[in-house]
Design a protein around this motif. Structure first.
Motif, PDB file in Angstrom:
ATOM      1  N   LEU A 303       0.829  -1.208   0.000  1.00 46.03           N
ATOM      2  CA  LEU A 303       0.000   0.000   0.000  1.00 46.03           C
ATOM      3  C   LEU A 303       0.859   1.252   0.000  1.00 46.03           C
ATOM      4  CD1 LEU A 303      -2.566   1.706   0.348  1.00 46.03           C
ATOM      5  CD2 LEU A 303      -2.499   1.155   2.800  1.00 46.03           C
ATOM      6  N   VAL A 304       1.822   1.327   0.905  1.00 47.88           N
ATOM      7  CA  VAL A 304       2.640   2.539   1.014  1.00 47.88           C
ATOM      8  C   VAL A 304       3.539   2.701  -0.208  1.00 47.88           C
ATOM      9  CG1 VAL A 304       4.321   3.781   2.411  1.00 47.88           C
ATOM     10  CG2 VAL A 304       2.560   2.405   3.531  1.00 47.88           C
ATOM     11  N   LYS A 305       4.071   1.597  -0.700  1.00 45.38           N
ATOM     12  CA  LYS A 305       4.912   1.663  -1.895  1.00 45.38           C
ATOM     13  C   LYS A 305       4.120   2.191  -3.079  1.00 45.38           C
ATOM     14  CE  LYS A 305       7.965  -1.155  -4.791  1.00 45.38           C
ATOM     15  NZ  LYS A 305       8.641  -2.473  -4.942  1.00 45.38           N
ATOM     16  N   ASN A 306       2.893   1.730  -3.221  1.00 44.44           N
ATOM     17  CA  ASN A 306       2.066   2.199  -4.330  1.00 44.44           C
ATOM     18  C   ASN A 306       1.653   3.652  -4.159  1.00 44.44           C
ATOM     19  OD1 ASN A 306       1.001   0.046  -6.521  1.00 44.44           O
ATOM     20  ND2 ASN A 306       1.671  -0.973  -4.661  1.00 44.44           N
ATOM     21  N   LEU A 307       1.465   4.091  -2.927  1.00 45.25           N
ATOM     22  CA  LEU A 307       1.191   5.505  -2.674  1.00 45.25           C
ATOM     23  C   LEU A 307       2.361   6.358  -3.179  1.00 45.25           C
ATOM     24  CD1 LEU A 307      -0.268   7.081   0.535  1.00 45.25           C
ATOM     25  CD2 LEU A 307       1.863   7.954  -0.374  1.00 45.25           C
ATOM     26  N   VAL A 308       3.576   5.941  -2.845  1.00 46.54           N
ATOM     27  CA  VAL A 308       4.770   6.687  -3.269  1.00 46.54           C
ATOM     28  C   VAL A 308       4.911   6.659  -4.787  1.00 46.54           C
ATOM     29  CG1 VAL A 308       7.295   6.738  -3.150  1.00 46.54           C
ATOM     30  CG2 VAL A 308       5.951   6.335  -1.072  1.00 46.54           C
ATOM     31  N   LYS A 309       4.574   5.533  -5.409  1.00 50.12           N
ATOM     32  CA  LYS A 309       4.724   5.415  -6.861  1.00 50.12           C
ATOM     33  C   LYS A 309       3.758   6.313  -7.624  1.00 50.12           C
ATOM     34  CE  LYS A 309       7.069   1.083  -7.641  1.00 50.12           C
ATOM     35  NZ  LYS A 309       7.089  -0.188  -8.394  1.00 50.12           N
ATOM     36  N   THR A 310       2.696   6.789  -6.967  1.00 50.07           N
ATOM     37  CA  THR A 310       1.790   7.728  -7.629  1.00 50.07           C
ATOM     38  C   THR A 310       2.362   9.138  -7.668  1.00 50.07           C
ATOM     39  OG1 THR A 310       0.590   8.352  -5.591  1.00 50.07           O
ATOM     40  CG2 THR A 310      -0.214   6.413  -6.821  1.00 50.07           C
ATOM     41  N   GLY A 311       3.494   9.345  -7.010  1.00 52.37           N
ATOM     42  CA  GLY A 311       4.095  10.673  -6.964  1.00 52.37           C
ATOM     43  C   GLY A 311       3.719  11.471  -5.734  1.00 52.37           C
ATOM     44  N   ARG A 312       2.912  10.884  -4.853  1.00 56.03           N
ATOM     45  CA  ARG A 312       2.568  11.580  -3.616  1.00 56.03           C
ATOM     46  C   ARG A 312       3.784  11.638  -2.694  1.00 56.03           C
ATOM     47  NH1 ARG A 312      -2.079   9.641  -5.619  1.00 56.03           N
ATOM     48  NH2 ARG A 312      -4.026  10.755  -5.180  1.00 56.03           N
ATOM     49  N   GLN A 313       3.835  12.675  -1.903  1.00 55.92           N
ATOM     50  CA  GLN A 313       4.980  12.894  -1.023  1.00 55.92           C
ATOM     51  C   GLN A 313       4.618  12.565   0.417  1.00 55.92           C
ATOM     52  OE1 GLN A 313       6.490  16.932   0.336  1.00 55.92           O
ATOM     53  NE2 GLN A 313       8.090  16.431  -1.150  1.00 55.92           N
ATOM     54  N   LEU A 314       5.421  11.693   1.034  1.00 56.59           N
ATOM     55  CA  LEU A 314       5.275  11.424   2.463  1.00 56.59           C
ATOM     56  C   LEU A 314       6.054  12.504   3.216  1.00 56.59           C
ATOM     57  CD1 LEU A 314       5.696   7.531   2.701  1.00 56.59           C
ATOM     58  CD2 LEU A 314       3.606   8.863   3.019  1.00 56.59           C
ATOM     59  N   ILE A 315       5.328  13.430   3.822  1.00 52.09           N
ATOM     60  CA  ILE A 315       5.987  14.560   4.476  1.00 52.09           C
ATOM     61  C   ILE A 315       6.490  14.209   5.870  1.00 52.09           C
ATOM     62  CG2 ILE A 315       4.678  16.249   3.146  1.00 52.09           C
ATOM     63  CD1 ILE A 315       2.919  16.663   5.668  1.00 52.09           C
ATOM     64  N   GLY A 316       6.085  13.067   6.395  1.00 50.68           N
ATOM     65  CA  GLY A 316       6.507  12.609   7.711  1.00 50.68           C
ATOM     66  C   GLY A 316       5.758  11.340   8.049  1.00 50.68           C
ATOM     67  N   PHE A 317       6.163  10.689   9.130  1.00 51.70           N
ATOM     68  CA  PHE A 317       5.517   9.432   9.496  1.00 51.70           C
ATOM     69  C   PHE A 317       5.762   9.126  10.968  1.00 51.70           C
ATOM     70  CE2 PHE A 317       9.819   8.393   8.251  1.00 51.70           C
ATOM     71  CZ  PHE A 317      10.223   7.427   9.181  1.00 51.70           C
ATOM     72  N   ASP A 318       4.935   8.246  11.496  1.00 52.56           N
ATOM     73  CA  ASP A 318       5.173   7.724  12.838  1.00 52.56           C
ATOM     74  C   ASP A 318       4.880   6.236  12.874  1.00 52.56           C
ATOM     75  OD1 ASP A 318       2.343   7.170  13.937  1.00 52.56           O
ATOM     76  OD2 ASP A 318       2.152   9.293  13.446  1.00 52.56           O
ATOM     77  N   LEU A 319       5.491   5.556  13.821  1.00 51.43           N
ATOM     78  CA  LEU A 319       5.207   4.163  14.152  1.00 51.43           C
ATOM     79  C   LEU A 319       5.015   4.102  15.657  1.00 51.43           C
ATOM     80  CD1 LEU A 319       5.005   1.126  13.535  1.00 51.43           C
ATOM     81  CD2 LEU A 319       7.503   1.012  13.759  1.00 51.43           C
ATOM     82  N   VAL A 320       3.846   3.670  16.090  1.00 50.98           N
ATOM     83  CA  VAL A 320       3.513   3.714  17.521  1.00 50.98           C
ATOM     84  C   VAL A 320       2.913   2.393  17.987  1.00 50.98           C
ATOM     85  CG1 VAL A 320       3.127   6.212  17.460  1.00 50.98           C
ATOM     86  CG2 VAL A 320       1.199   4.669  17.077  1.00 50.98           C
ATOM     87  N   GLU A 321       2.815   2.274  19.310  1.00 46.86           N
ATOM     88  CA  GLU A 321       2.147   1.153  19.994  1.00 46.86           C
ATOM     89  C   GLU A 321       2.888  -0.175  19.883  1.00 46.86           C
ATOM     90  OE1 GLU A 321      -0.459   1.621  21.922  1.00 46.86           O
ATOM     91  OE2 GLU A 321      -1.383   3.490  21.237  1.00 46.86           O
ATOM     92  N   VAL A 322       4.185  -0.135  19.558  1.00 44.96           N
ATOM     93  CA  VAL A 322       4.977  -1.358  19.596  1.00 44.96           C
ATOM     94  C   VAL A 322       5.393  -1.595  21.048  1.00 44.96           C
ATOM     95  CG1 VAL A 322       7.086  -2.518  18.844  1.00 44.96           C
ATOM     96  CG2 VAL A 322       5.840  -1.023  17.256  1.00 44.96           C
ATOM     97  N   ALA A 323       5.032  -2.741  21.588  1.00 42.98           N
ATOM     98  CA  ALA A 323       5.383  -3.075  22.972  1.00 42.98           C
ATOM     99  C   ALA A 323       6.213  -4.353  22.977  1.00 42.98           C
ATOM    100  CB  ALA A 323       4.122  -3.263  23.816  1.00 42.98           C
TER     101      ALA A 323
END
Length: 357
Positions: A303-323
């Motif tokens: 999903l994320v790879k295909n989002l990037v391939k459309t030319g959209r820009q990921l301006i930032g990200f987070d990863l949370v709730e890993v315990a």
């Protein structure tokens, strides 16, 4: 000087050998020589079920040296530089102090909020809300500092309340963007257990930011009636629930087609927020509030790879709730570390710092 230093670091590092102990992914870089900065936020003050996410950043750091750096579709991705900022001991201490206070308050609520100790507990929501706002402000300042330096910024929680300050900092830089939220929960409660900055309210809080024009939620499978009404009364929100996704798959729709539908609802600039419980709990059994169902690891990557391939820009990200699990059980952290590395490099491709092979 920093550029020359970085060239030397790259030349002297063997990506096929042992990494550098204590560094994220075993990489040789510092914040100064890295294109991408990750802020650890060991905070879980408002967690209402299982605790442990505050230890997530350290667990992921420890597990990250086992991540192989090679990616077949982004060669030499490691060379851009990724650095994890030091875990703030003062923030960690505040988390432990306020977590204890909040936990005692939650237990009092669960027992019926009786008159005994009622006066004592009446002040707790205000105390916790103030502490959480101070955490948000600290995150905001950290994010702003590195964004102003031209760095790509990621955040590693802690619970899902932690990215709010970072999203506020990005809103000061980008006049319009959307959020892609991967999550088992809608997190749209106006307030939960009296806490305005609850992990169960992060989506509600980010929608208060005027620059956030769209919220696309994927994998949700646990929400209350209030949240369901909220979703269907706010045109900015688009829900792709887990039951809807699975029904489409069972009826023969391809995951590629589903991802195309998801991405079509997002604007050109996107902030990616990943609660690890959006994945199947087999991949994150110790997360705070696991729910049956969820995405497979490769489904999320696709999903994320295909989002990037459309030319959209990921301006930032987070990863949370890993315990982390019990002693020597690094499964959650291993999954989290690999997901973090992949998201970092996909964000870099979207911002032109890296390129497809």
């Amino acid at each position: 000087m920093a550029n020359n230093n970085k060239i030397t670091l790259v030349q002297n590092f063997d990506p096929n050998g042992m990494g550098i102990a204590g560094n994220l992914f075993g990489l040789p870089f510092t914040p100064e020589t890295s294109e991408l900065i990750i802020l650890p936020v060991p905070w879980e003050v408002t967690v209402s079920y299982q605790a442990g996410t505050a230890r997530g950043p350290q667990a992921i750091l420890d597990a990250s040296v086992q991540v192989d750096l090679f990616q077949e579709d982004i060669l030499d991705a490691w060379k851009m530089g990724i650095a994890l900022l030091p875990i703030n001991e003062n923030l960690e201490a505040d988390n432990n102090k306020f977590r204890l206070l909040a936990d005692n308050y939650i237990q009092w609520l669960e027992k019926g909020a009786g008159e005994i100790q009622g006066e004592r507990f009446a002040a707790v929501p205000g105390i916790i809300n103030k502490a959480c706002e101070e955490m948000n402000e600290w995150v905001y300042q950290q994010a702003k500092t590195y964004l102003d330096k031209g760095k790509i910024f990621g955040l590693l929680g802690g619970d899902h309340s932690t990215p709010l300050g970072a999203i506020r900092a990005l809103a000061a830089k980008h006049p319009s963007f959307g959020i892609l939220q991967i999550d088992a929960h809608a997190d749209l409660r106006v307030s939960y257990e009296g806490f305005d900055y609850s992990h169960a309210s992060i989506a509600h809080n980010v929608l208060k930011i005027p620059e956030v024009k769209q919220l696309v939620q994927v994998g949700v499978r646990d929400l209350c009636e209030e949240e369901w009404t909220y979703i269907h009364s706010d045109e900015r929100i688009r829900l792709f629930s887990d039951s809807q996704l699975k029904a489409d798959l069972y009826e023969g729709k391809s995951w590629a087609s589903i991802c195309q539908d998801i991405v079509a609802n997002l604007p050109e600039k996107v902030y990616l927020s990943i609660d690890i419980d959006g994945l199947n709990p087999a991949l994150c059994p110790h997360t705070g509030t696991p729910v049956p169902g969820g995405l497979d690891y490769q489904q999320l990557i696709f999903l994320v790879k295909n989002l990037v391939k459309t030319g959209r820009q990921l301006i930032g990200f987070d990863l949370v709730e890993v315990a982390p699990g019990t002693e020597k059980d690094e499964w959650d952290a291993n999954v989290g570390a690999r997901l973090l590395y992949r998201m970092a490099n996909l964000a870099a491709v979207s911002q032109g710092k890296l390129h497809w092979s």
